[in-house]
Structure formats: structure tokens, C-alpha cells
Design an enzyme around this catalytic site. Sequence first.
Site, mmCIF file in Angstrom:
data_model
loop_
_atom_site.group_PDB
_atom_site.id
_atom_site.type_symbol
_atom_site.label_atom_id
_atom_site.label_comp_id
_atom_site.label_asym_id
_atom_site.label_seq_id
_atom_site.Cartn_x
_atom_site.Cartn_y
_atom_site.Cartn_z
ATOM 1 N N HIS A 1 -1.496 1.397 1.280
ATOM 2 C CA HIS A 1 -2.911 2.209 1.156
ATOM 3 C C HIS A 1 -3.449 2.233 2.691
ATOM 4 O O HIS A 1 -3.522 0.966 3.187
ATOM 5 C CB HIS A 1 -3.814 1.309 0.510
ATOM 6 C CG HIS A 1 -3.631 1.439 -1.017
ATOM 7 N ND1 HIS A 1 -4.247 0.763 -2.207
ATOM 8 C CD2 HIS A 1 -2.661 2.197 -1.984
ATOM 9 C CE1 HIS A 1 -3.661 1.112 -3.441
ATOM 10 N NE2 HIS A 1 -2.756 2.061 -3.095
ATOM 11 N N ASP B 1 -0.085 8.114 -3.018
ATOM 12 C CA ASP B 1 -0.634 8.482 -1.792
ATOM 13 C C ASP B 1 -1.877 9.603 -1.928
ATOM 14 O O ASP B 1 -1.942 10.632 -0.909
ATOM 15 C CB ASP B 1 0.519 9.140 -0.747
ATOM 16 C CG ASP B 1 1.923 8.361 -0.762
ATOM 17 O OD1 ASP B 1 1.594 7.161 -0.516
ATOM 18 O OD2 ASP B 1 2.951 8.746 -1.317
#
Length: 429
Positions: A41, A13
Site C-alpha cells: 500500500h 493496487d
Amino acid sequence: MQNCAVVGINWGDEGKGRMVDLLTEKYDVVVRYQGGGNAGHTVVNEYGKFALHLLPSGIFRKGTVNILGNGVALDPENLLKEMDGITEKGISLTPDNLKISDRASLLLPWHRDLDELEEKRLADKKYGSTKQGIAPFYSDKYQKKTVLAGEIFNKDAFRVHLKDLLQWKNLTLEKVYGSEPYTMEMLDNWISLYCERLKPFICDTGSFLKKAQDAGKSIMFEAQLGSLRDLDFGIYPYTTSSNTLAAYAPIGSGFPSARIDDVIGVVKAYSTCVGEGPFVSELFGDEAEALRKAGAEYGAKTGRPRRVGAIDLVATRYGTRVQNATEIALTKLDVLSYLDKIPVCTHYLVDGKMTDDFPFPTVLDRAQAVIEYLDGWKCDISKVRTFEELPIEAQNYVKFIEKSISCPITYVSVGPERDSIIIRNGEVA
């Protein structure tokens, strides 16, 4: 043109998707080489905001070929949902710009069931799985109990192989977990709905990549998650079930002879962590909630609140080393603009001793963060496009991180949009 890998340095992340979306302008091919649909993503560009889970983040660039390599946990059902969502927004997907390795193993319907059943069995000792079937999938792959995407082209043999796996897997579902068994009728429906639609995209991607290299094309390798989630070098057992490191990219892409010239490691300007496991620099209470809200820190796949903390320089230095990063992209610097003082984890205290070394996984629970505070800048930096225009406090923050991890920071993100970026020549003092 040189080949490049874009990888996560911490727990995942970090913002890899936005960096791949930005940098693919310079690359002919983007390859996703590991992982599955268990993480996302996030990409913001002229088409809108997207949370990609399986599709490579170069899919928005016209003229760029996107590949799902053999190392990916290929979930036909979720991939097609993602593809449909992309095409609805006007992005064209054809066998010319999206290719799937015929050697990629298919994530089967029972893998998600097994993931959820095992998390329930573990109860308060759970790993924090997103229940997308990733661990059961990779377990089966290494037991040679999966089917390859290329098998779809021979439907009769494909069904025979699935029938054999079905009989074996039902033993676990019924006798270990007391769950309902699968039937061939269910699998035939799965083949018809999902596998058949993927046929046009499946090919020998290894051969394609070799020809691309011979033709002088540039290749970007896109990783999922980060160093600390790597199966071998992460915070085991609170890791993913694949290798997230750049060193695995040639294998997982289907192009073992590939040479990677640059490794861009992506680091968030503060720390976040989705799921269970040790997180030394974690913040709690109002301090954590303020940072979470400022950074909109909620999982791209699950929507669940991310754990947040001060940037962890011990973990970041370790992640930079195992990724063999040649440069760093620092993301979400703008999020910290609300702080008077910015916490930084500079060292660990383990059993009363100060250390800069990232500990063995079982020692991490005894580690305590040593926090220092740097001056904040208390102003909006989202429109800044050169490093020199940043407030001196923001410059000092970037330089402090750069010096601490001994790797140049060449990209500084000040917003989620593609052009919200500062490109600089990082110099490690």
C-alpha cells in the site's frame, strides 16, 4: 462513530493505502485483517513516500491504534524490516500504537522457499506469485501446521512445536523438491533475531477491540488486494490465498461480533493487474506503455511493471457487489489527463454473446472487452479540490462509472498526496 472497511474492488493496487491514510483522521483504530507481505500500500504524506506491506496504513496518524489481526500472514522478518524503516523516518512505534494478535500465525522461513520452489516447478503454468510464502503459509495454517504469535512467550514449548513442524516440513523440502533441509539451529537464530523483538507488541487484540467498541471508539478495517483476488470469489486459481472481502473483516480482525456500517470500495480510474491470470480489458504495446508510464504502474513489492487496461465496468460492478460496497473512492483520475479519448470496457463478448455479468473463472479466457470511448479533458486537474471545478469531461467520466456500477462515488483522487482529493456527494442517476 460508525465502523468502516476499506477494500479493493478489482485486482488490487487500487490505492487503498492512500485512502486509509486519508480517512484515519476520523478513526481511533485501524485493523489489517488478512493477507501478508505479498503486496504493498503506497502512502504519500508529510513524512515522505512509503510502501507498506504489513503495517496498517493508519500508522502515520498520531493517536490511532494499529492492529495486525489473526487473519494476517505474520512474517516477523519482513515486519521488523518495515518497522525499522518507518522509525528511521521519525514515526514512533510502541505497543500503544501497534498491536499484533496473539492468534496470528507466523509465516516461517521455509514458506518463502516453498513458494519459489513451486513456482519453478510450475514453469510456464505459474500463478505469478510474489514469492513471499503466502500460499504455503495459508496451506499450512489450514492444515494446523503453523505456530501462533502468542506461543513466543513460552520459549521451550515454542521450540518443541517448531521442532515437530521442522521434521514434517523437511520431508517436503527434501523429498518433493530436492531442497536443503532446515535445522533447529537455523530456527533458533530466527527466533532470536526476529521473534523476540516482537514480544512487546503481541497481545489479545480481540479483547482490545471489544473494549474499544464498548468505549464508543470507531474502527477501520483495512483489506489487502481486491475482490478479484479473493480465494473464493476471485479469478481462481489466480487469486491470493486469503479472503479479501469486507465480510471477512470481523473474523480476520479478531473481533467476530464487529458490525461494519460502511464499506468504501476503492477503484482505480483505469485497470491494473499484477501477476498472472485473465485480464479482459488489458491494453498492449505503445498504448499500454503510455498509460503505465503516466501512472507509474510498477509493483510496490516487486517493482515489476503492472499490466494495464481500460477501466473494466463488468469486473468493477461484480467487485462492488461481492464487497457490498456502500460508496466508492475513485483514484488516479489525474493520470488520464493526457488522453484525447479514454477507453472504457462497458460489456464483455463471450462466445458471440454480449454480457454484463462477470463470468465463471474458466470462461474468462474466452471473454472479449467491448470498448467505448469517452472524451478526455487534456489538462492538469491535480490542484482541483471540488467536483464542480473539474472539466466537464472529467465530471462526465466519473458520473458514467457511477451510473454503470450503481454505487455512489464519494471520493475522487487527483494525486498521490493526502490532500489531493475531491469529496463529493455521489448521486447515482
